[in-house]
Write a protein that holds these residues in place. Structure first.
Motif, PDB file in Angstrom:
ATOM      1  N   CYS A  49       4.813  -5.099   5.058  1.00  0.00           N
ATOM      2  CA  CYS A  49       3.722  -5.958   4.593  1.00  0.00           C
ATOM      3  C   CYS A  49       4.232  -7.385   4.402  1.00  0.00           C
ATOM      4  N   GLU A  51       2.725  -9.962   3.016  1.00  0.00           N
ATOM      5  CA  GLU A  51       2.414 -10.491   1.684  1.00  0.00           C
ATOM      6  C   GLU A  51       3.453  -9.993   0.669  1.00  0.00           C
ATOM      7  N   CYS A  52       3.796  -8.733   0.749  1.00  0.00           N
ATOM      8  CA  CYS A  52       4.786  -8.185  -0.180  1.00  0.00           C
ATOM      9  C   CYS A  52       6.145  -8.836   0.050  1.00  0.00           C
ATOM     10  N   CYS A  85      -0.038  -4.162   3.582  1.00  0.00           N
ATOM     11  CA  CYS A  85      -0.185  -2.821   3.028  1.00  0.00           C
ATOM     12  C   CYS A  85      -1.618  -2.730   2.476  1.00  0.00           C
ATOM     13  N   CYS A  88      -2.507  -5.010  -0.634  1.00  0.00           N
ATOM     14  CA  CYS A  88      -2.592  -6.432  -0.301  1.00  0.00           C
ATOM     15  C   CYS A  88      -3.844  -6.709   0.518  1.00  0.00           C
TER      16      CYS A  88
HETATM   17 ZN   LIG Z   1       1.626  -5.700   0.418  1.00  0.00          ZN
END
Ligand SMILES: [Zn+2]
Length: 104
Positions: A49, A51-52, A85, A88
């Motif tokens: 992911c 963003e993660c 994910c 997110c």
């Molecule tokens: Zn994420």
């Protein structure tokens, strides 16, 4: 008068027409075979992911998200996709929906 449940005039109750059949197909909404292909490529090349990762987390991506939503003029090109994910993706969708609601 005997108390019996009222009859429905003998007519079969009309089933409410489902909205599903009227909805545009996934194809016409930009989620066709091409989307599936790009999604598969994206998650293969970048399985975490995005963003993660920005936040130092390592989470497996399961969703090919449009960076700029198609509804906002985003393209269906691979460059407009990012792996996310589920949490997110949900958060982003919620943010976008909230932004859409505050539009004039
Ligand atoms: Zn994420």
């Amino acid at each position: 008068m005997p108390s019996r449940p009222p009859k429905l005039n003998g007519k079969p109750r009309q089933a409410k027409q489902s909205n599903w059949s009227r909805r545009a197909s996934r194809q016409s909404r930009g989620y066709g075979r091409e989307h599936e292909r790009i999604r598969a490529e994206l998650l293969r090349d970048e399985p975490l992911c995005r963003e993660c990762r920005k936040h130092g987390r390592v989470t497996a991506a399961v969703i090919a998200d449009h960076v700029v939503p198609l509804a906002q003029g985003g393209s269906g090109e691979r460059s407009n996709y990012q792996p996310l994910c589920r949490p997110c993706s949900d958060a982003k969708t919620a943010r976008e929906a909230a932004a859409g609601r505050t539009k004039p």
